[in-house]
Scaffold this motif. Structure first.
Motif: not given
Length: 276
Positions: A115-123, A134-142, A164-166
């Motif tokens: 899933s991490g690779v998917m997030l980094l590739v497809f952005k 996932n119920g979180a609302f804010g700025f991506v830090k990492e 959980a994100i993908t």
């Protein structure tokens, strides 16, 4: 006696020949291992420099380097096994069994990595974006290979597994560059709608955090005819970093301005008709 002597001589000759062949194979395997590792090190340096010259995500680079290095070393081990004379079919079956055991032991972790690779590739989002997931609302830090770290407006740090994100909905509020904040407010049915819209629009036009150009100009519109009131909607566009300033402060300014202009709160009303 001569027969026994000849048998022993043949036995020792066979062992010596076998040890000699095996010794040569062992020396060849060690040499192949040393040379192979040296070549892999050179290849990995070249790949690392190539990654630095590309726009490949910095978080993805270490993962890809580790994966490439692992595959090259696996190929080297298989080649050395052939030099030593191990049956390739049996060796491949052994590797497959070990791989399945490792995969079963780290099933969840491997899912997070994928899933991490998917997030980094497809952005779907990048570091610094304002997102909801996932119920979180804010700025991506990492964004790491295993988890994504989000800093909320309450200064809470949400660490969410990538799988959980993908597997859930992702709302990226930064993708376009600005966003609209829908601010509903209500007035009584007998109130002056045009005047109320004029007051609210004047506040939006004077707000330094509200965008004023092109299709992003603020607008005030009738949104709904409720049971006890006319619901209007203020529609200001803002840059993401000014989201909460407009959401809270501008909303308060609208309420105060309408109050000063004599617009009363639309409390529930009933018309009672009495007959004799």
């Amino acid at each position: 006696m001569d027969t026994i002597t000849n048998s022993l001589q043949n036995f020792f000759n066979t062992i010596s020949s076998g040890l000699g062949n095996w010794g040569l194979q062992l020396i060849g395997a060690i040499a192949a291992l040393i040379i192979g590792l040296w070549i892999i090190r050179i290849i990995m340096k070249g790949v690392s420099k190539a990654f630095e010259k590309t726009s490949l995500d910095e978080t993805l680079q270490p993962f890809l380097l580790t994966t490439i290095g692992f595959l090259l070393k696996l190929l080297l081990i298989i080649s050395i096994a052939g030099i030593v004379g191990l049956p390739m079919a049996s060796f491949a079956a052994l590797l497959a069994g070990v791989g399945l055991a490792i995969g079963a032991a780290f099933n969840g972790s491997l899912g997070h990595i994928a899933s991490g690779v998917m997030l980094l590739v497809f952005k779907p989002f990048k570091v610094g974006d304002l997102i909801k997931t996932n119920g979180a609302f804010g700025f991506v830090k990492e964004i790491s290979v295993f988890v994504t770290v989000i800093e909320t407006f309450q200064n809470e740090t949400e660490i969410i597994p990538n799988s959980a994100i993908t597997s859930n909905k992702i709302t990226n509020l930064t993708k376009i560059g600005n966003l609209r904040i829908d601010m509903p407010f209500a007035i009584r049915y007998d109130a002056d709608i045009s005047k109320a819209k004029e007051i609210v629009l004047d506040i939006l036009n004077k707000d330094k955090n509200v965008l004023q150009e092109g299709a992003n100009k603020p607008r005030v519109a009738v949104n709904n005819l409720g049971q006890n009131s006319v619901e209007l909607l203020a529609l200001p566009y803002v840059n993401c970093e000014n989201y909460w300033d407009v959401y809270w402060d501008t909303r308060q300014a609208v309420v105060e301005a309408l109050g000063k202009a004599g617009f009363e709160a639309p409390l529930p009303q009933r018309i009672v008709t009495m007959t004799k």
